[in-house]
Design a protein around this motif. Sequence first.
Motif, PDB file in Angstrom:
ATOM      1  N   ARG A  34     -35.568  60.070 -54.782  1.00  0.00           N
ATOM      2  CA  ARG A  34     -35.942  59.835 -53.388  1.00  0.00           C
ATOM      3  C   ARG A  34     -37.411  60.126 -53.141  1.00  0.00           C
ATOM      4  NH1 ARG A  34     -36.725  62.185 -48.613  1.00  0.00           N
ATOM      5  NH2 ARG A  34     -36.630  64.287 -49.476  1.00  0.00           N
TER       6      ARG A  34
ATOM      7  N   ALA B  92     -34.962  52.578 -53.855  1.00  0.00           N
ATOM      8  CA  ALA B  92     -33.822  53.275 -53.247  1.00  0.00           C
ATOM      9  C   ALA B  92     -32.551  52.710 -53.842  1.00  0.00           C
ATOM     10  CB  ALA B  92     -33.819  53.110 -51.723  1.00  0.00           C
TER      11      ALA B  92
ATOM     12  N   ALA C 255     -35.254  53.707 -46.181  1.00  0.00           N
ATOM     13  CA  ALA C 255     -36.398  53.530 -47.084  1.00  0.00           C
ATOM     14  C   ALA C 255     -37.314  52.390 -46.653  1.00  0.00           C
ATOM     15  CB  ALA C 255     -35.908  53.282 -48.515  1.00  0.00           C
TER      16      ALA C 255
END
Length: 416
Positions: free
Chosen positions: A119, A190, A210
């Motif tokens: 992430r 992502a 994202a």
Amino acid sequence: MVRAGQVSGDESLPGGRLTDHIELGVLARAFPRDLLEEVLDVTGRREKRVRRLPAHVMIRYVIAQGLFFGSGSEEVMRQLVGSLRHLGSWSDDWQVPSTSAIAQTRARLGAEPLRELFRRAAVPVAGYGTKGAWLAGLRLMSIDGTGLDVADTEANVAAFGRMSTGPKASAFPKVHLVTLSECGTHAVLAAEAGGCRTGERTLAAGLLDALEPDMLLLADAGFYSWQLWHDATGAALAWRIGASVSLPLVRALPDGSYLGLLFDPSVKTARRQVLLTAARAGQEVPGKQAQLVRAVEFTVPDRNPDGELVCLITTILDPARISATELAGAYAQRWEHESALDEIKTHLRGGGQVLRSKSPDMVEQEIYGLLLAHYGVRELMCHAADEAGHDPDRLSFARSVRVVRRQVTDQAAFPP
């Protein structure tokens, strides 16, 4: 690249634990030690006592497993440290940890640090000069999904399920993976994983955070739903829709595209007519019931005898910003996402290979290891292409992986 660190005392000899000196050198730029430490602090997975395999090393090890997918646990560790003895940087009391020790440490680490590292580390790669990555100042992005076979254990079957049932059931449990990818570089930014019967739209909803304002998100018709389209507010959108989606004409535009009105499926026919009349009169319509979109229709030749008609809808209403022809050309870039997924499944995992982990948590950890390895290679490829003034698509992913693997196994150096 393997690095042997110097310690206080006789600087001609290595010191500390063997694993203190392991680095994935050519990938370390994407995942620096400071970032690993931050991730361990945030996820609360820092070890409480000194271990031969500290947590930061195991994060790097899981990424190495993604890079050397076909190798066994101990072999991956040997590939990381095998050049130390040749360079005189090996201590006789060092031993490669056993498969059992590696498995226990992987289990202690869990999936959360790898998920958090992905992430934080998987940020957009393409610069403004990266060829093939932009359209009218917008970063071309796409979403797509794929399936991954996992080890046939009761825990994995319970968590992920099999495709079909009875005698037609798939031989292995299967994970459904949906990813957000940068079209120009193939970098995955992502990802959401779930059971094989979890819908793509359900998983795609987890990717929306994202999205960024400078992105143009492309998607195939299978991803369209009113709710997902309505929720994907973080970027400009250009999605294909199927023939079942009602899109009445509001106004034709000079470039051959047209404005249409997209409805929430719950809106009744009579109310739709009221909203359409208002839109055609130039009035605003309530966004919770309908949305004004621009549509581009074009035919893809060679898909069938008459060609395949594609209807693309976008939130970019002004043809002066992006023309219908440019949007149609941009949609073709969505196929780059399939190439990115193939790189992960074929060149890293290996065609037909099964994820080896026997529990759902370790399966997730393994998936993020693959994604991080792929991202690290793709970031390197983008930088190399930018420096040479080439489109990253001109570089071979398979060849780049071979180069990275050689760098990991063949080089070692004392850090500054």
